[in-house]
Design a protein around this motif. Sequence first.
Motif, PDB file in Angstrom:
ATOM      1  N   PRO A 266     -11.898 -43.925  66.746  1.00  0.00           N
ATOM      2  CA  PRO A 266     -13.300 -44.058  67.148  1.00  0.00           C
ATOM      3  C   PRO A 266     -13.975 -45.184  66.371  1.00  0.00           C
ATOM      4  O   PRO A 266     -13.468 -45.630  65.326  1.00  0.00           O
ATOM      5  CB  PRO A 266     -13.901 -42.697  66.776  1.00  0.00           C
ATOM      6  N   ILE A 267     -15.118 -45.639  66.872  1.00  0.00           N
ATOM      7  CA  ILE A 267     -15.915 -46.601  66.109  1.00  0.00           C
ATOM      8  C   ILE A 267     -16.897 -45.888  65.189  1.00  0.00           C
ATOM      9  O   ILE A 267     -17.321 -46.444  64.170  1.00  0.00           O
ATOM     10  CB  ILE A 267     -16.666 -47.583  67.037  1.00  0.00           C
ATOM     11  N   ILE A 268     -17.258 -44.648  65.549  1.00  0.00           N
ATOM     12  CA  ILE A 268     -18.172 -43.839  64.742  1.00  0.00           C
ATOM     13  C   ILE A 268     -17.611 -42.432  64.687  1.00  0.00           C
ATOM     14  O   ILE A 268     -17.133 -41.913  65.701  1.00  0.00           O
ATOM     15  CB  ILE A 268     -19.593 -43.827  65.339  1.00  0.00           C
ATOM     16  N   ALA A 269     -17.652 -41.808  63.522  1.00  0.00           N
ATOM     17  CA  ALA A 269     -17.226 -40.420  63.380  1.00  0.00           C
ATOM     18  C   ALA A 269     -18.074 -39.758  62.310  1.00  0.00           C
ATOM     19  O   ALA A 269     -18.464 -40.399  61.336  1.00  0.00           O
ATOM     20  CB  ALA A 269     -15.742 -40.340  63.020  1.00  0.00           C
ATOM     21  N   TYR A 270     -18.385 -38.473  62.508  1.00  0.00           N
ATOM     22  CA  TYR A 270     -19.133 -37.734  61.500  1.00  0.00           C
ATOM     23  C   TYR A 270     -18.765 -36.255  61.565  1.00  0.00           C
ATOM     24  O   TYR A 270     -18.234 -35.773  62.570  1.00  0.00           O
ATOM     25  CB  TYR A 270     -20.641 -37.935  61.657  1.00  0.00           C
ATOM     26  N   GLY A 271     -19.058 -35.556  60.467  1.00  0.00           N
ATOM     27  CA  GLY A 271     -18.684 -34.163  60.351  1.00  0.00           C
ATOM     28  C   GLY A 271     -19.854 -33.221  60.524  1.00  0.00           C
ATOM     29  O   GLY A 271     -20.955 -33.615  60.941  1.00  0.00           O
ATOM     30  N   ARG A 272     -19.638 -31.963  60.170  1.00  0.00           N
ATOM     31  CA  ARG A 272     -20.646 -30.932  60.366  1.00  0.00           C
ATOM     32  C   ARG A 272     -21.834 -31.076  59.418  1.00  0.00           C
ATOM     33  O   ARG A 272     -22.845 -30.391  59.583  1.00  0.00           O
ATOM     34  CB  ARG A 272     -20.001 -29.543  60.204  1.00  0.00           C
ATOM     35  N   ASP A 273     -21.739 -31.957  58.426  1.00  0.00           N
ATOM     36  CA  ASP A 273     -22.896 -32.223  57.579  1.00  0.00           C
ATOM     37  C   ASP A 273     -23.967 -33.010  58.321  1.00  0.00           C
ATOM     38  O   ASP A 273     -25.135 -33.030  57.902  1.00  0.00           O
ATOM     39  CB  ASP A 273     -22.485 -32.989  56.327  1.00  0.00           C
ATOM     40  N   VAL A 274     -23.609 -33.652  59.431  1.00  0.00           N
ATOM     41  CA  VAL A 274     -24.562 -34.430  60.230  1.00  0.00           C
ATOM     42  C   VAL A 274     -24.982 -33.667  61.480  1.00  0.00           C
ATOM     43  O   VAL A 274     -26.162 -33.619  61.827  1.00  0.00           O
ATOM     44  CB  VAL A 274     -23.952 -35.799  60.620  1.00  0.00           C
ATOM     45  N   GLY A 275     -24.037 -33.070  62.185  1.00  0.00           N
ATOM     46  CA  GLY A 275     -24.361 -32.363  63.418  1.00  0.00           C
ATOM     47  C   GLY A 275     -23.148 -31.658  63.979  1.00  0.00           C
ATOM     48  O   GLY A 275     -22.087 -31.614  63.357  1.00  0.00           O
ATOM     49  N   ARG A 276     -23.305 -31.135  65.203  1.00  0.00           N
ATOM     50  CA  ARG A 276     -22.241 -30.324  65.792  1.00  0.00           C
ATOM     51  C   ARG A 276     -21.835 -30.738  67.195  1.00  0.00           C
ATOM     52  O   ARG A 276     -20.906 -30.166  67.753  1.00  0.00           O
ATOM     53  CB  ARG A 276     -22.672 -28.850  65.812  1.00  0.00           C
ATOM     54  N   SER A 277     -22.520 -31.708  67.778  1.00  0.00           N
ATOM     55  CA  SER A 277     -22.168 -32.084  69.148  1.00  0.00           C
ATOM     56  C   SER A 277     -22.828 -33.417  69.468  1.00  0.00           C
ATOM     57  O   SER A 277     -24.030 -33.484  69.704  1.00  0.00           O
ATOM     58  CB  SER A 277     -22.637 -31.000  70.135  1.00  0.00           C
ATOM     59  N   THR A 278     -22.040 -34.483  69.469  1.00  0.00           N
ATOM     60  CA  THR A 278     -22.622 -35.807  69.623  1.00  0.00           C
ATOM     61  C   THR A 278     -22.986 -36.111  71.075  1.00  0.00           C
ATOM     62  O   THR A 278     -22.362 -35.598  72.005  1.00  0.00           O
ATOM     63  CB  THR A 278     -21.657 -36.885  69.088  1.00  0.00           C
TER      64      THR A 278
ATOM     65  N   VAL B 168     -27.802 -30.838  68.211  1.00  0.00           N
ATOM     66  CA  VAL B 168     -28.531 -29.812  67.465  1.00  0.00           C
ATOM     67  C   VAL B 168     -29.192 -30.316  66.197  1.00  0.00           C
ATOM     68  O   VAL B 168     -29.984 -29.595  65.584  1.00  0.00           O
ATOM     69  CB  VAL B 168     -27.600 -28.633  67.095  1.00  0.00           C
ATOM     70  N   ALA B 169     -28.900 -31.542  65.762  1.00  0.00           N
ATOM     71  CA  ALA B 169     -29.355 -31.996  64.448  1.00  0.00           C
ATOM     72  C   ALA B 169     -30.871 -31.965  64.308  1.00  0.00           C
ATOM     73  O   ALA B 169     -31.398 -31.697  63.219  1.00  0.00           O
ATOM     74  CB  ALA B 169     -28.823 -33.403  64.165  1.00  0.00           C
ATOM     75  N   ASN B 170     -31.598 -32.220  65.384  1.00  0.00           N
ATOM     76  CA  ASN B 170     -33.058 -32.263  65.304  1.00  0.00           C
ATOM     77  C   ASN B 170     -33.703 -30.894  65.490  1.00  0.00           C
ATOM     78  O   ASN B 170     -34.922 -30.778  65.529  1.00  0.00           O
ATOM     79  CB  ASN B 170     -33.612 -33.260  66.320  1.00  0.00           C
ATOM     80  N   GLN B 171     -32.892 -29.872  65.596  1.00  0.00           N
ATOM     81  CA  GLN B 171     -33.370 -28.502  65.614  1.00  0.00           C
ATOM     82  C   GLN B 171     -33.090 -27.825  64.275  1.00  0.00           C
ATOM     83  O   GLN B 171     -33.882 -27.006  63.816  1.00  0.00           O
ATOM     84  CB  GLN B 171     -32.676 -27.713  66.727  1.00  0.00           C
ATOM     85  N   GLU B 172     -32.014 -28.244  63.634  1.00  0.00           N
ATOM     86  CA  GLU B 172     -31.545 -27.514  62.462  1.00  0.00           C
ATOM     87  C   GLU B 172     -31.831 -28.203  61.134  1.00  0.00           C
ATOM     88  O   GLU B 172     -31.617 -27.620  60.087  1.00  0.00           O
ATOM     89  CB  GLU B 172     -30.039 -27.278  62.595  1.00  0.00           C
ATOM     90  N   SER B 173     -32.285 -29.459  61.146  1.00  0.00           N
ATOM     91  CA  SER B 173     -32.524 -30.173  59.895  1.00  0.00           C
ATOM     92  C   SER B 173     -33.978 -30.607  59.803  1.00  0.00           C
ATOM     93  O   SER B 173     -34.725 -30.600  60.787  1.00  0.00           O
ATOM     94  CB  SER B 173     -31.613 -31.401  59.806  1.00  0.00           C
ATOM     95  N   GLU B 174     -34.386 -30.980  58.612  1.00  0.00           N
ATOM     96  CA  GLU B 174     -35.745 -31.463  58.401  1.00  0.00           C
ATOM     97  C   GLU B 174     -35.858 -32.918  58.852  1.00  0.00           C
ATOM     98  O   GLU B 174     -34.978 -33.732  58.592  1.00  0.00           O
ATOM     99  CB  GLU B 174     -36.111 -31.365  56.914  1.00  0.00           C
ATOM    100  N   GLY B 175     -36.967 -33.251  59.507  1.00  0.00           N
ATOM    101  CA  GLY B 175     -37.186 -34.624  59.931  1.00  0.00           C
ATOM    102  C   GLY B 175     -36.397 -34.970  61.176  1.00  0.00           C
ATOM    103  O   GLY B 175     -35.190 -34.764  61.232  1.00  0.00           O
ATOM    104  N   ARG B 176     -37.076 -35.459  62.196  1.00  0.00           N
ATOM    105  CA  ARG B 176     -36.418 -35.806  63.450  1.00  0.00           C
ATOM    106  C   ARG B 176     -35.856 -37.217  63.353  1.00  0.00           C
ATOM    107  O   ARG B 176     -36.474 -38.110  62.780  1.00  0.00           O
ATOM    108  CB  ARG B 176     -37.385 -35.709  64.622  1.00  0.00           C
ATOM    109  N   LYS B 177     -34.693 -37.445  63.953  1.00  0.00           N
ATOM    110  CA  LYS B 177     -34.061 -38.749  63.835  1.00  0.00           C
ATOM    111  C   LYS B 177     -33.044 -38.968  64.938  1.00  0.00           C
ATOM    112  O   LYS B 177     -32.500 -38.024  65.508  1.00  0.00           O
ATOM    113  CB  LYS B 177     -33.382 -38.895  62.476  1.00  0.00           C
ATOM    114  N   ILE B 178     -32.819 -40.241  65.215  1.00  0.00           N
ATOM    115  CA  ILE B 178     -31.676 -40.693  65.979  1.00  0.00           C
ATOM    116  C   ILE B 178     -30.906 -41.646  65.072  1.00  0.00           C
ATOM    117  O   ILE B 178     -31.324 -41.906  63.942  1.00  0.00           O
ATOM    118  CB  ILE B 178     -32.089 -41.375  67.306  1.00  0.00           C
TER     119      ILE B 178
END
Length: 237
Positions: free
Chosen positions: A123-135, A159-169
């Motif tokens: 992949p060109i981008i990869a992240y784990g459960r510390d960032v989110g759960r479904s890209t 889900v990241a903008n439901q479960e963490s503080e501060g909204r972001k993309i």
Amino acid sequence: PEGNGQALNTHLGKILRLDVDSAFPYSIPADNRFVGQEDVLPEIYAYGFRNPFRFSFDAGGDHGLYVGEVGQDFMEEIDKVVSGGNYGWPIREGTTCFNVESVSEPLQSCAAVGANGDPFLDPIIAYGRDVGRSTLGGYVYRGEMLPELNGRYLFVDWVANQESEGRKIYYADTDQAEDSLWEYRAVPLSMADGSEVPAFYSLSFGQDSQNELYLLTTDVYSPVGTSGKVYKIVPVK
């Protein structure tokens, strides 16, 4: 679980490429990678996917095809898809070796090529459960309202903008080397007047005829009910 991502005799786990102009319901583009191969579906453009969710073509640059690939239980990924590319599922999950016996504990090693000899593409981008759960795959920004994002690929997590503080993309520069993981950064979100954006689940990005971007959201876990919203991404005043 059936291993469809690597099986070339099923449409499942694939990106398909069709010609809808030359015949009904479609014909096969002559330059598809697997045209003329025995026991292989010629519609297949790329394969080795688990759940490709939201994809787009860059409106500028090299007009590349970007796909958000939802992982199982360990890693999410974004792929830049090329003709005939094999993206590894279910042998690989992101940059790790998928462990079917314990899905949150990757294997230390695994095959580097598929059964027909195609090497697995990273992949060109990869992240784990510390960032989110479904890209969710997004777009390379080619609009005019946000020149600082021009030529940068934007994506978001479900889900990241439901479960963490501060909204972001998130964004990543597209001029990074494609043979290594791209660095990406968060873009904080607020309403146009600077107030806080309420928590949301992400559903998709959208793009208009001027290449400006929109974010589709919902307040509930599944896309049901009447809480859906469409936000246009604009500069904060």
